[in-house]
Design a protein around this motif. Structure first.
Motif, PDB file in Angstrom:
ATOM      1  N   UNK A  54      75.545 -11.358  42.855  1.00 54.00           N
ATOM      2  CA  UNK A  54      75.020 -10.457  41.836  1.00 54.00           C
ATOM      3  C   UNK A  54      75.990 -10.386  40.654  1.00 54.00           C
ATOM      4  N   UNK A  55      75.613  -9.621  39.655  1.00 50.73           N
ATOM      5  CA  UNK A  55      76.422  -9.521  38.439  1.00 50.73           C
ATOM      6  C   UNK A  55      77.351  -8.317  38.419  1.00 50.73           C
ATOM      7  N   UNK A  56      77.528  -7.646  39.553  1.00 50.61           N
ATOM      8  CA  UNK A  56      78.455  -6.514  39.596  1.00 50.61           C
ATOM      9  C   UNK A  56      79.861  -6.999  39.259  1.00 50.61           C
ATOM     10  N   UNK A  57      80.672  -6.120  38.710  1.00 54.03           N
ATOM     11  CA  UNK A  57      82.017  -6.475  38.270  1.00 54.03           C
ATOM     12  C   UNK A  57      83.002  -6.544  39.434  1.00 54.03           C
TER      13      UNK A  57
ATOM     14  N   UNK B  16      85.319 -15.796  40.495  1.00 57.79           N
ATOM     15  CA  UNK B  16      84.961 -14.772  41.478  1.00 57.79           C
ATOM     16  C   UNK B  16      83.627 -14.130  41.105  1.00 57.79           C
ATOM     17  N   UNK B  17      82.786 -13.932  42.098  1.00 57.00           N
ATOM     18  CA  UNK B  17      81.491 -13.262  41.929  1.00 57.00           C
ATOM     19  C   UNK B  17      81.324 -12.268  43.064  1.00 57.00           C
ATOM     20  N   UNK B  18      80.657 -11.185  42.792  1.00 59.80           N
ATOM     21  CA  UNK B  18      80.344 -10.223  43.846  1.00 59.80           C
ATOM     22  C   UNK B  18      79.143 -10.731  44.640  1.00 59.80           C
ATOM     23  N   UNK B  19      79.238 -10.577  45.959  1.00 62.12           N
ATOM     24  CA  UNK B  19      78.155 -10.888  46.891  1.00 62.12           C
ATOM     25  C   UNK B  19      77.875  -9.601  47.638  1.00 62.12           C
ATOM     26  N   UNK B  20      76.686  -9.063  47.459  1.00 55.32           N
ATOM     27  CA  UNK B  20      76.393  -7.769  48.048  1.00 55.32           C
ATOM     28  C   UNK B  20      77.261  -6.718  47.375  1.00 55.32           C
TER      29      UNK B  20
ATOM     30  N   UNK C  35      80.291  -5.590  48.662  1.00 54.47           N
ATOM     31  CA  UNK C  35      81.712  -5.546  48.995  1.00 54.47           C
ATOM     32  C   UNK C  35      82.387  -6.890  49.268  1.00 54.47           C
ATOM     33  N   UNK C  36      81.721  -8.006  48.993  1.00 49.30           N
ATOM     34  CA  UNK C  36      82.342  -9.307  49.228  1.00 49.30           C
ATOM     35  C   UNK C  36      82.575  -9.994  47.884  1.00 49.30           C
ATOM     36  N   UNK C  37      83.802 -10.478  47.701  1.00 48.04           N
ATOM     37  CA  UNK C  37      84.154 -11.258  46.523  1.00 48.04           C
ATOM     38  C   UNK C  37      84.100 -12.721  46.954  1.00 48.04           C
ATOM     39  N   UNK C  38      83.151 -13.464  46.386  1.00 50.78           N
ATOM     40  CA  UNK C  38      82.938 -14.848  46.798  1.00 50.78           C
ATOM     41  C   UNK C  38      83.269 -15.835  45.699  1.00 50.78           C
ATOM     42  N   UNK C  39      83.500 -17.080  46.120  1.00 55.11           N
ATOM     43  CA  UNK C  39      83.883 -18.157  45.208  1.00 55.11           C
ATOM     44  C   UNK C  39      83.029 -19.374  45.509  1.00 55.11           C
ATOM     45  N   UNK C  40      82.327 -19.869  44.486  1.00 54.95           N
ATOM     46  CA  UNK C  40      81.421 -20.979  44.700  1.00 54.95           C
ATOM     47  C   UNK C  40      80.227 -20.518  45.523  1.00 54.95           C
TER      48      UNK C  40
ATOM     49  N   UNK D 124      75.244 -18.617  50.373  1.00 56.53           N
ATOM     50  CA  UNK D 124      76.482 -17.952  50.764  1.00 56.53           C
ATOM     51  C   UNK D 124      77.618 -18.479  49.903  1.00 56.53           C
ATOM     52  N   UNK D 125      78.679 -17.687  49.766  1.00 55.35           N
ATOM     53  CA  UNK D 125      79.837 -18.204  49.041  1.00 55.35           C
ATOM     54  C   UNK D 125      80.559 -19.264  49.876  1.00 55.35           C
ATOM     55  N   UNK D 126      81.203 -20.203  49.212  1.00 54.75           N
ATOM     56  CA  UNK D 126      81.982 -21.219  49.924  1.00 54.75           C
ATOM     57  C   UNK D 126      83.158 -20.565  50.655  1.00 54.75           C
ATOM     58  N   UNK D 127      83.822 -19.636  50.000  1.00 51.92           N
ATOM     59  CA  UNK D 127      84.901 -18.837  50.590  1.00 51.92           C
ATOM     60  C   UNK D 127      84.842 -17.456  49.955  1.00 51.92           C
ATOM     61  N   UNK D 128      85.501 -16.500  50.557  1.00 52.67           N
ATOM     62  CA  UNK D 128      85.516 -15.168  49.975  1.00 52.67           C
ATOM     63  C   UNK D 128      86.396 -14.221  50.755  1.00 52.67           C
TER      64      UNK D 128
END
Length: 143
Positions: free
Chosen positions: A9-12, A44-48, A50-55, A69-73
């Motif tokens: 999502x676009x959350x900060x 870094x992007x927010x996933x849900x 509370x998860x900070x995901x990458x890729x 899903x993010x590649x890592x987070x």
């Protein structure tokens, strides 16, 4: 049909880290943000919530279940940090070199960044991304 709750999502990311109450945990979250960003090469992007995901990658299981899903987070949880990696082939050996941690099926839990070897953490990030990009070669998103 099951609806995946953890979506990009676009959350900060910064606002989320700023909401972490404990100063040391907030400081470690920023250190992890830098480490994951630099090592993964992804922003870094927010996933849900509370998860900070990458890729990101898209998976589809033989059962028909699929999602993104993010590649890592990572996530700065109340009790500890949850680190999200793929379960690649050499995971157990690498974990023996990581430092103080607990692990579940896909998560690694650490109390603070000073408890672990950051070079091993970088190795885990690179390994996870390589494993997922090899496993889902047509599904990865561009950097």
């Amino acid at each position: 049909m099951y609806e995946l709750k953890t979506k990009e999502n676009d959350n900060s990311v910064i606002e989320f880290i700023e909401s972490v109450e404990k100063p040391k945990k907030k400081e470690d979250a920023y250190r992890l943000l830098d480490l994951f960003t630099e090592t993964s090469g992804y922003p870094a992007k927010m996933w849900g919530k509370s998860i900070i995901g990458f890729g990101a990658y898209h998976y589809k299981y033989p059962t028909g279940h699929e999602g993104d899903a993010p590649l890592v987070g990572f996530s700065p949880r109340k009790a500890n940090f949850s680190l999200y990696f793929a379960t690649g082939e050499d995971r157990e050996e690498v974990l023996t070199r990581l430092g103080k941690h607990k692990s579940g099926k896909a998560c690694v839990y650490i109390n603070k960044i000073d408890d672990v070897d950051t070079e091993v953490l970088k190795e885990m990030i690179r390994s996870s991304i390589a494993f997922l990009e090899q496993t889902y070669p047509d599904q990865k998103e561009g950097k």
